[in-house]
Design a protein around this motif. Structure first.
Motif, PDB file in Angstrom:
ATOM      1  N   ALA A  96      25.959  38.620  23.114  1.00  0.00           N
ATOM      2  CA  ALA A  96      27.241  38.382  23.498  1.00  0.00           C
ATOM      3  C   ALA A  96      27.405  36.987  23.225  1.00  0.00           C
ATOM      4  O   ALA A  96      26.264  36.195  23.099  1.00  0.00           O
ATOM      5  CB  ALA A  96      27.698  38.479  25.160  1.00  0.00           C
ATOM      6  N   GLU A  97      28.530  36.463  23.063  1.00  0.00           N
ATOM      7  CA  GLU A  97      28.984  35.060  22.817  1.00  0.00           C
ATOM      8  C   GLU A  97      29.783  34.484  24.083  1.00  0.00           C
ATOM      9  O   GLU A  97      30.562  35.433  24.516  1.00  0.00           O
ATOM     10  CB  GLU A  97      29.837  34.621  21.681  1.00  0.00           C
ATOM     11  N   ALA A  98      29.584  33.336  24.643  1.00  0.00           N
ATOM     12  CA  ALA A  98      30.089  32.824  25.845  1.00  0.00           C
ATOM     13  C   ALA A  98      30.937  31.879  25.904  1.00  0.00           C
ATOM     14  O   ALA A  98      30.993  30.915  24.934  1.00  0.00           O
ATOM     15  CB  ALA A  98      28.890  32.322  26.823  1.00  0.00           C
ATOM     16  N   PHE A  99      32.079  31.836  26.496  1.00  0.00           N
ATOM     17  CA  PHE A  99      33.247  31.048  26.562  1.00  0.00           C
ATOM     18  C   PHE A  99      33.386  30.440  28.018  1.00  0.00           C
ATOM     19  O   PHE A  99      33.097  31.052  29.022  1.00  0.00           O
ATOM     20  CB  PHE A  99      34.395  31.729  25.896  1.00  0.00           C
ATOM     21  N   LEU A 100      34.426  29.210  27.895  1.00  0.00           N
ATOM     22  CA  LEU A 100      34.548  28.820  29.383  1.00  0.00           C
ATOM     23  C   LEU A 100      36.207  28.526  29.113  1.00  0.00           C
ATOM     24  O   LEU A 100      36.661  28.363  28.150  1.00  0.00           O
ATOM     25  CB  LEU A 100      34.220  27.525  29.521  1.00  0.00           C
ATOM     26  N   ASN A 101      36.897  28.923  30.051  1.00  0.00           N
ATOM     27  CA  ASN A 101      38.398  28.640  30.258  1.00  0.00           C
ATOM     28  C   ASN A 101      38.646  27.776  31.369  1.00  0.00           C
ATOM     29  O   ASN A 101      37.820  27.918  32.691  1.00  0.00           O
ATOM     30  CB  ASN A 101      39.150  30.077  30.313  1.00  0.00           C
ATOM     31  N   GLU A 102      39.636  27.038  31.566  1.00  0.00           N
ATOM     32  CA  GLU A 102      40.112  26.218  32.812  1.00  0.00           C
ATOM     33  C   GLU A 102      41.335  26.883  33.389  1.00  0.00           C
ATOM     34  O   GLU A 102      41.534  26.050  34.289  1.00  0.00           O
ATOM     35  CB  GLU A 102      40.192  24.732  32.301  1.00  0.00           C
ATOM     36  N   GLU A 103      41.883  27.485  32.874  1.00  0.00           N
ATOM     37  CA  GLU A 103      43.316  28.058  33.158  1.00  0.00           C
ATOM     38  C   GLU A 103      43.150  29.326  34.239  1.00  0.00           C
ATOM     39  O   GLU A 103      42.320  30.370  33.687  1.00  0.00           O
ATOM     40  CB  GLU A 103      44.236  28.284  32.154  1.00  0.00           C
ATOM     41  N   PRO A 104      43.909  29.672  35.086  1.00  0.00           N
ATOM     42  CA  PRO A 104      43.933  30.897  35.742  1.00  0.00           C
ATOM     43  C   PRO A 104      44.467  32.012  34.693  1.00  0.00           C
ATOM     44  O   PRO A 104      45.302  31.854  33.988  1.00  0.00           O
ATOM     45  CB  PRO A 104      44.804  30.828  36.790  1.00  0.00           C
ATOM     46  N   LEU A 105      43.559  33.170  34.736  1.00  0.00           N
ATOM     47  CA  LEU A 105      44.081  34.255  33.821  1.00  0.00           C
ATOM     48  C   LEU A 105      44.807  35.344  34.912  1.00  0.00           C
ATOM     49  O   LEU A 105      44.378  35.546  35.974  1.00  0.00           O
ATOM     50  CB  LEU A 105      42.990  34.735  33.259  1.00  0.00           C
ATOM     51  N   ALA A 106      45.817  36.010  34.398  1.00  0.00           N
ATOM     52  CA  ALA A 106      46.477  36.978  34.793  1.00  0.00           C
ATOM     53  C   ALA A 106      45.576  38.371  35.230  1.00  0.00           C
ATOM     54  O   ALA A 106      44.619  38.667  34.386  1.00  0.00           O
ATOM     55  CB  ALA A 106      47.662  37.756  33.999  1.00  0.00           C
ATOM     56  N   PHE A 107      45.705  38.904  36.341  1.00  0.00           N
ATOM     57  CA  PHE A 107      44.755  39.833  37.018  1.00  0.00           C
ATOM     58  C   PHE A 107      45.185  41.138  36.171  1.00  0.00           C
ATOM     59  O   PHE A 107      46.169  41.642  36.351  1.00  0.00           O
ATOM     60  CB  PHE A 107      44.780  40.092  38.315  1.00  0.00           C
ATOM     61  N   ASP A 108      44.364  41.810  35.605  1.00  0.00           N
ATOM     62  CA  ASP A 108      44.612  43.245  34.948  1.00  0.00           C
ATOM     63  C   ASP A 108      43.633  44.056  35.586  1.00  0.00           C
ATOM     64  O   ASP A 108      42.229  44.226  35.017  1.00  0.00           O
ATOM     65  CB  ASP A 108      44.687  43.056  33.160  1.00  0.00           C
ATOM     66  N   ILE A 109      44.244  45.031  36.433  1.00  0.00           N
ATOM     67  CA  ILE A 109      43.211  45.962  37.014  1.00  0.00           C
ATOM     68  C   ILE A 109      42.443  47.033  36.071  1.00  0.00           C
ATOM     69  O   ILE A 109      41.390  47.385  36.074  1.00  0.00           O
ATOM     70  CB  ILE A 109      43.956  46.790  38.088  1.00  0.00           C
ATOM     71  N   GLY A 110      43.418  47.053  35.060  1.00  0.00           N
ATOM     72  CA  GLY A 110      42.801  48.153  33.978  1.00  0.00           C
ATOM     73  C   GLY A 110      41.619  47.612  33.158  1.00  0.00           C
ATOM     74  O   GLY A 110      40.579  48.617  32.895  1.00  0.00           O
ATOM     75  N   SER A 111      41.462  46.270  33.161  1.00  0.00           N
ATOM     76  CA  SER A 111      40.302  45.884  32.628  1.00  0.00           C
ATOM     77  C   SER A 111      39.145  46.014  33.416  1.00  0.00           C
ATOM     78  O   SER A 111      37.900  46.144  32.804  1.00  0.00           O
ATOM     79  CB  SER A 111      40.513  44.267  31.856  1.00  0.00           C
ATOM     80  N   PHE A 112      39.324  45.957  34.590  1.00  0.00           N
ATOM     81  CA  PHE A 112      38.193  46.034  35.638  1.00  0.00           C
ATOM     82  C   PHE A 112      37.829  47.368  35.990  1.00  0.00           C
ATOM     83  O   PHE A 112      36.678  47.764  36.241  1.00  0.00           O
ATOM     84  CB  PHE A 112      38.628  45.357  37.030  1.00  0.00           C
TER      85      PHE A 112
END
Length: 234
Positions: free
Chosen positions: A212-228
């Motif tokens: 895998a490749e790793a990333f960082l984000n600083e902003e809140p992301l919208a919650f998507d129940i489908g992806s979980f």
């Protein structure tokens, strides 16, 4: 225009830092542009001419677009002029998603990802995305553009990634593209690709995949129940 715009300080940064993700993005149908700020002329291995030829070969093999700027290696600084220059690139490509090296890395002088140019590039990009939105900046002639998201690669060892991208099926093609940077294969006594593969294997362990490749984000992301709720077999 491009769906995804990736900034790198040096000719090999994008491919070495997140190259397998680039392959995955392009092969999935996304349009990708890579903007390289310098030709790596201060590096130990390779001439500027050789390194430019290598990055163009890598871009051709990837199938993305390449933008090469004229910053000087080891002299990339977070200035107003630099921010405007990168904001102009953002307006040119009008991406939905932007990637840059992470702007704060407490690693030692032996940590390649902690190169001052990498951190400066991340800081410049963060401000440039803001500048790209401002219609009142007279130095910018293209129409304003608001990129949806900024993600960082070259995650410091001191930080846990916030996003992981499974790149397991794309590792062999990644290595083929990374090898276009022939002069840089000599880094770390010729072990650089093995080291980069090991970094991806470690990220894969966190995700439960091979690589895998790793990333960082600083902003809140919208919650998507489908992806979980998506599940994989044990």
């Amino acid at each position: 225009m491009a769906d995804i715009l990736v900034f790198g300080a040096h000719p090999d940064d994008a491919e070495f830092g997140m190259g397998a993700s680039l392959v995955k993005f392009v092969r999935s149908g996304a349009s990708v542009a890579v903007c390289v700020l310098s030709r790596g002329e201060a590096g130990t291995f390779g001439t500027p001419e050789q390194r430019e030829a290598e990055m163009r070969a890598a871009s051709d093999k990837l199938g993305g677009e390449l933008e090469v700027l004229s910053f000087r290696d080891c002299q990339i600084l977070d200035t107003y002029e630099a921010r405007v220059r990168l904001a102009a690139v953002v307006r040119k490509f009008r991406p939905k998603l932007v990637f840059a090296p992470y702007h704060t890395n407490p690693g030692t002088h032996k940590d390649g990802s902690a190169h001052p140019d990498h951190m400066a590039t991340g800081a410049i990009v963060r401000s440039a995305l803001r500048y790209a939105r401002f219609s009142g900046l007279k130095e910018l002639t293209e129409e304003p553009w608001n990129a949806s998201h900024l993600l960082y690669y070259m995650v410091p060892q001191s930080r846990s990634p916030t996003l992981l991208n499974d790149v397991s099926p794309f590792m062999e093609e990644w290595e083929s593209i990374a090898r276009c940077h022939e002069s840089q294969i000599k880094i770390r006594d010729g072990m650089i690709l093995q080291i980069l593969r090991g970094i991806r294997a470690s990220a894969g362990i966190m995700m439960g995949v091979a690589y895998a490749e790793a990333f960082l984000n600083e902003e809140p992301l919208a919650f998507d129940i489908g992806s979980f709720l998506q599940t994989k077999g044990a």
